[in-house]
Design an enzyme around this catalytic site. Structure first.
Site, PDB file in Angstrom:
ATOM      1  N   ASP A  49      19.947  44.968  -6.175  1.00 39.12           N
ATOM      2  CA  ASP A  49      19.964  45.819  -4.975  1.00 39.12           C
ATOM      3  C   ASP A  49      19.177  45.117  -3.876  1.00 39.12           C
ATOM      4  O   ASP A  49      18.747  43.962  -4.054  1.00 39.12           O
ATOM      5  CB  ASP A  49      19.389  47.213  -5.298  1.00 39.12           C
ATOM      6  CG  ASP A  49      20.088  48.299  -4.477  1.00 39.12           C
ATOM      7  OD1 ASP A  49      20.065  48.186  -3.237  1.00 39.12           O
ATOM      8  OD2 ASP A  49      20.660  49.233  -5.058  1.00 39.12           O
TER       9      ASP A  49
ATOM     10  N   HIS B 160      23.893  45.978  -0.095  1.00 37.50           N
ATOM     11  CA  HIS B 160      22.755  46.121  -1.020  1.00 37.50           C
ATOM     12  C   HIS B 160      22.359  44.766  -1.619  1.00 37.50           C
ATOM     13  O   HIS B 160      22.080  44.663  -2.820  1.00 37.50           O
ATOM     14  CB  HIS B 160      23.078  47.126  -2.136  1.00 37.50           C
ATOM     15  CG  HIS B 160      23.057  48.560  -1.667  1.00 37.50           C
ATOM     16  ND1 HIS B 160      21.898  49.209  -1.319  1.00 37.50           N
ATOM     17  CD2 HIS B 160      24.047  49.457  -1.472  1.00 37.50           C
ATOM     18  CE1 HIS B 160      22.185  50.449  -0.942  1.00 37.50           C
ATOM     19  NE2 HIS B 160      23.484  50.625  -1.021  1.00 37.50           N
TER      20      HIS B 160
ATOM     21  N   GLU C 133      28.071  51.900   0.438  1.00 36.84           N
ATOM     22  CA  GLU C 133      27.182  51.860   1.602  1.00 36.84           C
ATOM     23  C   GLU C 133      27.128  50.474   2.271  1.00 36.84           C
ATOM     24  O   GLU C 133      26.074  49.837   2.299  1.00 36.84           O
ATOM     25  CB  GLU C 133      25.779  52.297   1.165  1.00 36.84           C
ATOM     26  CG  GLU C 133      25.769  53.695   0.572  1.00 36.84           C
ATOM     27  CD  GLU C 133      24.402  54.159   0.092  1.00 36.84           C
ATOM     28  OE1 GLU C 133      24.096  55.343   0.287  1.00 36.84           O
ATOM     29  OE2 GLU C 133      23.635  53.344  -0.485  1.00 36.84           O
TER      30      GLU C 133
HETATM   31  C1  ACM Z   1      25.020  55.650  -4.385  1.00 36.12           C
HETATM   32  O1  ACM Z   1      24.356  56.648  -4.664  1.00 36.12           O
HETATM   33  N1  ACM Z   1      24.751  54.942  -3.299  1.00 36.12           N
HETATM   34  C2  ACM Z   1      26.117  55.200  -5.226  1.00 36.12           C
END
Ligand code: ACM
Ligand code: ZN
Length: 350
Positions: free
Chosen positions: A51, A111, A175
């Site tokens: 991440d 991420h 995201e």
């Molecule tokens: C997530 O909670 N961004 C998959």
């Protein structure tokens, strides 16, 4: 040890995800969780390994991922850690002995701040990215126009396929912001050379070769529900987290899905207002009672259910345990109460 094989009224996918990036979780704790999952007859451990705030997986061809991206500096301490190949292979066997598959997640193309910190040539600006100590959605993403990106991802996923025998590999996809791609001459050139309609196509430009690599090894790809919009042509299993819409759309597209809508399945949410999480006032509460009221939508293609534990606000095993229990037991009960249309008439109990 009693068998954790599928029973006729259980979903095929009975999962739990643990974020071991925002805060590192030691192998001993993960084994404890696998024991608890086996007790509850849960069978998929989704391991969130990369991440913005860190990279926990050793990749021989990319040593800087461990040297530079596995720790972040907060004030005057270092926070982080990583798992060795030996620990990973041992954990996979430990899970297998409990009929649990470890499903690794490498979250791309967003991420990825930690990876970009280690390998700046993967980023649009091409200069070093800081590993953040804060949470949220960052602008930095993999550059679609850097020749390095495809080679890097190949190195990473070849290792993932070697370390994890899982039939499923999770590639994230959640995201992702377009801003870097909009302002990057290299990404813009990819768009014009390929006549892509917009920056959104860069998502599949990066991810499709990885989906092909995974499939060429006889494995299936899983992605978060954003991938329905960004890579609609890919045959992937959708993890529906922003609600149930992802599973509903996946079903319309003939894709399979796993339900983990955050308002019913995110265990980082506090159980009640009496148990607030400092710095996370935005979080809704999720009580056992609320989880119990969840009704699986009557659509085709649902493989099962999963709870997720993100660890931004959880410093280690003690805090994580407090969030996981007793709600993991509630999840397990739901997982063993399969409803139509998944339950065929011939399978119905009593
Ligand atoms: C997530 O909670 N961004 C998959
Ligand atoms: Zn770029």
């Amino acid at each position: 040890m009693s068998s954790n094989k599928q029973h006729c009224n259980s979903y095929e996918w009975r999962g739990f995800m643990l974020d071991c990036v925002r805060h590192f979780m030691p192998i001993s704790f993960i084994k404890e969780i696998l024991d608890q999952m086996a007790r509850l007859k849960l069978n998929r451990f989704h391991w969130h390994l990369t991440d913005d705030q860190g990279w926990r997986l050793p990749i021989k061809a990319r040593p800087l991922l461990i040297e530079k991206a596995s720790t972040r500096i907060d004030g005057d301490h270092f926070i982080g850690g990583f798992y060795t190949e030996e620990q990973i292979r041992d954990l996979v066997k430990y899970a297998e002995a409990r009929d649990i598959v470890i499903v690794p997640e490498i979250d791309i193309p967003g991420h990825v701040c930690a990876a970009l910190h280690a390998y700046p040539s993967l980023s649009c600006p091409g200069h070093e990215t800081r590993i953040p100590n804060t949470w949220g959605i960052f602008e930095d993403v993999l550059c679609a126009g850097s020749g390095e990106t495809a080679i890097f991802l190949n190195d990473v996923f070849e290792t993932v396929l070697d370390l994890f025998p899982s039939p499923w590999i999770h590639i994230g996809g959640d995201e992702v912001k377009d801003d870097r791609w909009k302002n990057c001459p290299k990404c813009q050139k990819v768009i014009s050379d390929n006549n892509y309609p917009s920056e959104r196509s860069l998502y599949s430009h990066i991810l499709s070769p990885i989906c092909q690599l995974i499939r060429s090894h006889g494995r299936s790809v899983i992605g978060w529900d954003e991938m329905l919009e960004s890579c609609p042509q890919e045959d992937i299993i959708i993890m529906s987290w922003r609600g149930e819409e992802g599973a509903i759309e996946a079903s319309k597209q003939g894709k399979k899905s796993i339900l983990c809508p955050h308002e019913y399945f995110y265990l980082d949410y506090p159980e009640s207002k009496d148990d607030p999480i400092p710095g996370a006032d935005w979080m809704p509460t999720l009580s056992v009672e609320k989880m119990k009221t969840y009704e699986v939508p009557k659509i085709e293609g649902i493989l099962g259910l999963q709870s997720n534990l993100w660890t931004e606000e959880l410093l280690g095993p003690k805090e994580a345990r407090h969030r996981i229990f007793p709600r993991l037991e509630t999840l397990a009960k739901k997982c063993h109460q399969k409803t139509s249309p998944q339950l065929k008439t011939s399978e119905k109990v009593n």
